[in-house]
Design a protein around this motif. Structure first.
Motif, short mmCIF file in Angstrom:
data_model
loop_
_atom_site.label_atom_id
_atom_site.label_comp_id
_atom_site.label_asym_id
_atom_site.label_seq_id
_atom_site.Cartn_x
_atom_site.Cartn_y
_atom_site.Cartn_z
N ILE A 197 0.86 -1.18 0.00
CA ILE A 197 0.00 0.00 0.00
C ILE A 197 0.90 1.23 0.00
O ILE A 197 1.80 1.35 0.83
N LEU A 198 0.65 2.16 -0.92
CA LEU A 198 1.49 3.34 -1.04
C LEU A 198 0.72 4.61 -0.71
O LEU A 198 -0.32 4.88 -1.31
N TRP A 199 1.24 5.37 0.25
CA TRP A 199 0.77 6.71 0.55
C TRP A 199 1.36 7.63 -0.52
O TRP A 199 2.55 7.97 -0.48
N CYS A 200 0.56 8.06 -1.51
CA CYS A 200 1.07 8.84 -2.65
C CYS A 200 0.88 10.33 -2.39
O CYS A 200 0.00 10.97 -2.98
N TYR A 201 1.72 10.90 -1.56
CA TYR A 201 1.55 12.30 -1.17
C TYR A 201 2.48 13.22 -1.95
O TYR A 201 3.58 12.82 -2.34
N LEU A 202 2.01 14.45 -2.16
CA LEU A 202 2.82 15.47 -2.81
C LEU A 202 3.45 16.37 -1.76
O LEU A 202 2.82 16.69 -0.75
N ARG A 203 4.70 16.79 -1.98
CA ARG A 203 5.37 17.70 -1.04
C ARG A 203 6.31 18.62 -1.82
O ARG A 203 7.35 18.20 -2.33
N ASN A 204 5.93 19.86 -1.92
CA ASN A 204 6.81 20.88 -2.50
C ASN A 204 6.20 22.23 -2.21
O ASN A 204 5.02 22.46 -2.52
N SER A 205 6.95 23.12 -1.60
CA SER A 205 6.41 24.43 -1.23
C SER A 205 5.93 25.21 -2.44
O SER A 205 5.04 26.06 -2.33
#
Length: 349
Positions: A197-205
């Motif tokens: 199971i993959l937590w597909c989160y975005l992170r970039n200011s």
């Protein structure tokens, strides 16, 4: 249904009676009791991995529906134990986390190596374990936003886990390394017979402009597509709140049809675009429940479940809304989420 209409309030008609005119439901591979035989069995997953996928699908109040209700409690690392458990200190004790998942009728419980390992011999055979193998810790100063491995896939296997979970911060400076690490871990997990199971989160200011495009349908959809590419069996994603991330950020490649034909402003259509990027539902989409906001948690959780189910998703993974309140109330909230998936009147849009 009457209680559902009341909880959805002014959005009830738009959410319960919407008909999707973008991506047809006929194009989707929808959840069902035969999802493992119908979809996963045709893949390259080995028989042990198929067995553990069936364990996930077959357990809890949603057992044999094809839908998932998962309790995730890794916030002791991701948000600090104090911030997570001070509202309800009983959850400093890992056994209460597992008890909440069982009493709440969940398909599985997802947590850290430590939480699940300390009670594994008592509970690993009673509810499927999903071991979260990487985390972003906030004790390093200044804070960093990176997911690092906290253990090995073999450790998860040894404690009897049915699946491993991991996060990738797509869009971050560290994403390339995380993709390589998690892809290797997922390959090993499948080899040992565990689901992924993959937590597909975005992170970039830079993803915050006039709106917070960390939750745009187009960018989260592409994150999902990258996730299934490294063979995540199930994708965890935040519910989309807007669209047009590619256009606002002026980078990457997209098509006008994504916005003109494949999506609308209706949240069900935005979520369906996320499902489409999970190989049209061949890999299940579970949306996250989000932070606890107090008295509005029940309505918010039910709203998310309705959107996910009607879009073609596989279920909900909700933690803080459940464990940051007395256990009996947490059980009621989890049951209310599950009731949406058990309600035959809530259909695919």
């Amino acid at each position: 249904m009457n209680n559902l209409v009341e909880l959805l309030g002014s959005e009830a008609d738009a959410l319960l009676n919407h008909r999707c005119q973008t991506i047809s439901q006929d194009s989707l591979h929808l959840p069902g009791p035969d999802i493992v035989d119908r979809i996963y069995a045709a893949s390259d997953r080995n028989v042990r991995a198929l067995g553990n996928l069936q364990r996930l699908i077959g357990n809890g109040r949603l057992g044999r529906t094809g839908y998932l209700s998962i309790l995730p409690v890794d916030q002791g690392i991701e948000h600090s134990a104090g911030a997570s458990f001070a509202p309800n200190p009983i959850y400093f004790d890992p056994e209460n986390i597992v008890r909440l998942a069982i009493e709440g009728g969940c398909n599985a419980v997802a947590s850290t190596y430590g939480v699940l390992g300390i009670v594994a011999r008592k509970y690993a055979h009673k509810i499927p374990f999903i071991v979260k193998i990487n985390h972003n810790e906030f004790l390093t100063y200044p804070n960093k936003f990176d997911q690092i491995m906290f253990g090995t896939v073999e450790e998860a296997y040894d404690m009897g886990a049915a699946a491993v979970g991991a996060t990738i911060y797509f869009g971050s400076a560290e994403a390339t390394r995380q993709i390589v690490e998690v892809a290797a871990a997922f390959q090993r997990a499948h080899e040992l017979g565990m689901a992924t199971i993959l937590w597909c989160y975005l992170r970039n200011s830079e993803f915050k402009k006039d709106k917070d495009y960390h939750v745009s349908a187009d960018l989260t959809g592409q994150a999902n597509h990258l996730g299934v590419t490294i063979q995540a069996d199930i994708i965890k994603q935040k519910l989309p709140e807007n669209n047009g991330g590619y256009n606002a950020l002026k980078f990457g490649k997209t098509s006008p049809k994504v916005y003109d034909e494949l999506t609308t402003d209706n949240p069900i259509d935005l979520c369906r675009y996320q499902v489409a990027n999970c190989y049209m539902g061949r890999c299940g989409l579970i949306n996250s429940g989000g932070a606890s906001s107090g008295s509005g948690d029940l309505a918010e959780a039910v709203r998310t479940a309705v959107i996910n189910k009607r879009a073609g998703g596989m279920g909900l993974i909700s933690g803080r809304k459940a464990f940051q309140r007395p256990m009996a109330e947490g059980v009621q909230l989890l049951n209310a989420i599950q009731d949406v998936y058990l309600d035959e009147q809530v259909t695919i849009a």
